[in-house]
Scaffold this motif. Structure first.
Motif, mmCIF file in Angstrom:
data_model
loop_
_atom_site.group_PDB
_atom_site.id
_atom_site.type_symbol
_atom_site.label_atom_id
_atom_site.label_comp_id
_atom_site.label_asym_id
_atom_site.label_seq_id
_atom_site.Cartn_x
_atom_site.Cartn_y
_atom_site.Cartn_z
ATOM 1 N N ALA A 158 -7.743 4.982 -3.074
ATOM 2 C CA ALA A 158 -6.349 5.422 -2.943
ATOM 3 C C ALA A 158 -6.068 6.577 -3.900
ATOM 4 O O ALA A 158 -5.370 7.536 -3.553
ATOM 5 N N GLY A 183 -2.701 -1.993 -4.101
ATOM 6 C CA GLY A 183 -1.428 -1.288 -4.275
ATOM 7 C C GLY A 183 -0.342 -2.193 -4.834
ATOM 8 O O GLY A 183 0.448 -1.791 -5.693
ATOM 9 N N ARG A 232 1.390 -1.604 -8.407
ATOM 10 C CA ARG A 232 2.842 -1.354 -8.397
ATOM 11 C C ARG A 232 3.542 -2.064 -9.551
ATOM 12 O O ARG A 232 4.574 -1.618 -10.036
ATOM 13 N N VAL A 236 2.260 4.530 -7.562
ATOM 14 C CA VAL A 236 2.008 3.977 -6.229
ATOM 15 C C VAL A 236 2.946 4.610 -5.213
ATOM 16 O O VAL A 236 2.550 4.957 -4.097
ATOM 17 N N ASN A 266 1.751 7.991 -4.200
ATOM 18 C CA ASN A 266 0.377 8.107 -3.718
ATOM 19 C C ASN A 266 0.346 8.274 -2.188
ATOM 20 O O ASN A 266 0.904 7.456 -1.456
ATOM 21 N N PHE A 317 -0.998 5.174 -0.164
ATOM 22 C CA PHE A 317 -0.092 4.023 -0.057
ATOM 23 C C PHE A 317 1.164 4.344 0.757
ATOM 24 O O PHE A 317 1.924 3.444 1.099
ATOM 25 N N PRO A 330 1.799 -0.884 0.628
ATOM 26 C CA PRO A 330 1.390 -2.114 -0.064
ATOM 27 C C PRO A 330 2.379 -3.251 0.183
ATOM 28 O O PRO A 330 3.166 -3.611 -0.690
#
Lengths: 184, 133
Positions: free
Chosen positions: A132, B45, B49, B56, B59, B62, B67
């Motif tokens: 990610a 995620g 978070r 997050v 991102n 995500f 998430p």
């Protein structure tokens, strides 16, 4: 086309039930065992191959039947040679070290395999987080390499899916006969 | 019937065929694939978070794979329960730190096995997400 269950809570409950059956089957197939999975690569135990190819054949027949009826519309994953090949090689290196894939490793936790939890699952979470974090960069590079569209075999060969599924089924049956004759 | 559930192992062909049927059921009922690895990413995620919520939120990955809990995430929760039930009912449940095959090859060290499994897990999941499966 439209899924049976549309409400969010209904979907979550259905996911849980489907998962319970899935995990039960994986464990009953013993493909949650490190020794069984590694046996595939050592050519000493082909249980994983038997489970996987049986699932592929039955799934292919079932889903194409349902598609013909107009009851399901399978989404076709967008392939890209770069990410598929590079990702596949990286996956294989990790797989050899860990000895479980994400699904079977998680199932292994349920049967008491602590190495799958404290090694595997923790590592997989970190690996997912690293991916990610690098996603923005990867998207400008490897993720774009070799995009080849979503044409399926029946489209390319201009045929119905059934002869191809028939061929696949025959191939898998022959493979199973061979495996049993060799005694693996 | 009950005896079947007490068995440690079923025929791999039967298990595979039933997974094929289950996958059709998943398509019919919610239109989804029996997939696991995206849920690991979502969970990563969710955990991140808690510590770095802004990171997050910003991102790009995500934003695509939010998430949050969905059908597939519950599927993964269910898998743990199902595997436990199968192993427990058949007497196959056992707390094991190092698999037997590993031990005969690389010795009984828990830390060696766990650290190799950890490194393997990191590499494997990065590859899985990269490959898109």
């Amino acid at each position: 086309m439209t899924p049976w269950v549309k409400s969010r809570n209904g979907q979550l409950l259905l996911g849980l039930i489907t998962g319970i059956i899935f995990g039960f089957l994986l464990q009953k197939g013993q493909v949650t065992k490190y020794g069984v999975i590694m046996g595939t690569f050592l050519f000493t135990d082909l249980t994983v191959v038997k489970v996987m190819f049986s699932a592929v054949v039955v799934g292919a027949i079932g889903i194409h039947y349902l598609k013909g009826k107009g009851w399901v519309e399978p989404e076709i994953k967008k392939p890209a040679l770069g990410r598929n090949i590079v990702g596949g090689i990286i996956f294989g290196i990790g797989f050899a070290l860990l000895g479980y894939c994400p699904g079977t490793g998680w199932g292994a936790v349920g049967q008491g395999s602590l190495d799958a939890l404290f090694g595997g699952v923790l590592g997989m979470l970190v690996g997912a987080a690293l991916f990610a974090e690098s996603y923005g960069f990867l998207k400008r590079n490897v993720l774009n390499w070799g995009k080849i569209g979503t044409a399926t075999l029946p489209q390319v060969m201009n045929k119905s899916a059934w002869p191809i599924i028939g061929g696949l089924t025959l191939f898998v049956l022959a493979l199973f006969v061979f495996i049993e004759l060799v005694g693996l | 019937m009950l005896e079947l559930f007490l068995q440690v192992q079923w025929s791999p062909y039967l298990v595979g065929a039933l997974i094929g049927v289950l996958s059709c059921f998943a398509f019919l009922s919610v239109g989804k694939l029996l997939g696991v690895s995206t849920s690991f990413a979502r969970t990563a995620g969710m955990i991140e978070r808690v510590f770095v919520p802004d990171r997050v939120k910003g991102n790009p990955y995500f934003q695509e794979e939010k998430p949050e809990i969905n059908w597939q995430w519950m599927l993964v929760v269910g898998m743990l329960i199902g595997s436990f039930l199968s192993a427990w009912i058949s007497g196959d449940f056992s707390i094991k730190a190092v698999p037997g095959l590993w031990e005969t090859q690389f010795g009984p060290s828990i830390w060696f096995r766990w650290s190799m499994a950890f490194v393997g897990g990191v590499i494997l999941m990065f590859g899985a997400r990269l490959a898109g499966g």
